[in-house]
Motif scaffolding. Structure first.
Motif, short mmCIF file in Angstrom:
data_model
loop_
_atom_site.label_atom_id
_atom_site.label_comp_id
_atom_site.label_asym_id
_atom_site.label_seq_id
_atom_site.Cartn_x
_atom_site.Cartn_y
_atom_site.Cartn_z
N LEU A 137 32.20 20.89 -53.05
CA LEU A 137 30.99 21.17 -53.36
C LEU A 137 30.01 20.97 -52.23
CD1 LEU A 137 30.79 19.45 -57.06
CD2 LEU A 137 31.06 21.93 -56.56
N PRO A 138 28.85 21.87 -52.23
CA PRO A 138 28.01 21.55 -51.11
C PRO A 138 27.11 20.48 -51.48
CG PRO A 138 27.10 23.62 -52.50
CD PRO A 138 28.49 22.86 -52.99
N THR A 149 22.14 18.77 -42.16
CA THR A 149 23.10 20.12 -42.38
C THR A 149 23.82 19.77 -43.86
OG1 THR A 149 24.98 21.09 -41.26
CG2 THR A 149 25.05 18.76 -41.43
N GLN A 150 24.39 20.97 -43.97
CA GLN A 150 25.27 21.26 -45.40
C GLN A 150 26.76 20.93 -45.11
OE1 GLN A 150 23.32 23.49 -48.28
NE2 GLN A 150 25.19 24.16 -49.32
#
Length: 158
Positions: A137-138, A149-150
């Motif tokens: 998952l992000p 950041t992701q």
């Protein structure tokens, strides 16, 4: 001063060339030989800067050094990043994170660290099958520079 509750550990074998003592032999990877040496355990801050070093003439292994030497020093020297109330209210919250190489991979060790509220990041030499992409998952992540950041992350509870 350590400004982030993460530390990175690595080892370095230091060859001894003197005649004053008979140190045990350690494998020296760069020379592909067993030579008389000591082992240094380096603890770095998240930005990679050295925080402390622990030298062992007789190397008991990374897990024992973490539990018997590194953790007590970190507990004495680190500022309190998370207070007792926060720890009590969130059972998944940790005091700090250790990032180590695969020598520290041990589920019993992870359980002991979890009980002390210390997170561990490491890897297994033979990890098995890849995890399904659906498990990732992000998450928004703040880097040590402050930049956001992701990352796609997954976690399993075993």
């Amino acid at each position: 001063m350590l400004t982030n509750p993460r530390s990175f550990n690595h080892t370095h074998v230091r060859v001894y060339n003197g005649q004053q003592t008979k140190l045990p032999r350690h494998h020296v990877a760069r020379q592909k030989l067993c030579l008389r040496a000591t082992t240094d355990y380096w603890v770095n801050a998240m930005d990679g800067q050295p925080f402390m070093v622990i030298n062992k003439a007789v190397d008991p292994g990374m897990i024992k050094v973490i539990e018997n030497d590194i953790l007590p020093q970190l507990e004495k020297r680190l500022p309190t990043f998370v207070n007792a109330e926060e720890l009590k209210s969130d059972p998944l919250l940790h005091r700090f994170t250790l990032v180590c190489d695969r020598e520290s991979y041990s589920p019993p060790f992870f359980r002991r660290m979890k009980a002390q509220r210390v997170a561990c990041l490491t890897y297994h030499k033979y990890p098995g099958e890849n995890w399904p992409e659906e498990e990732f998952l992000p998450y928004a992540v703040t880097l040590s520079s402050g930049e956001q950041t992701q990352l796609n992350l997954a976690e399993r509870g075993h």
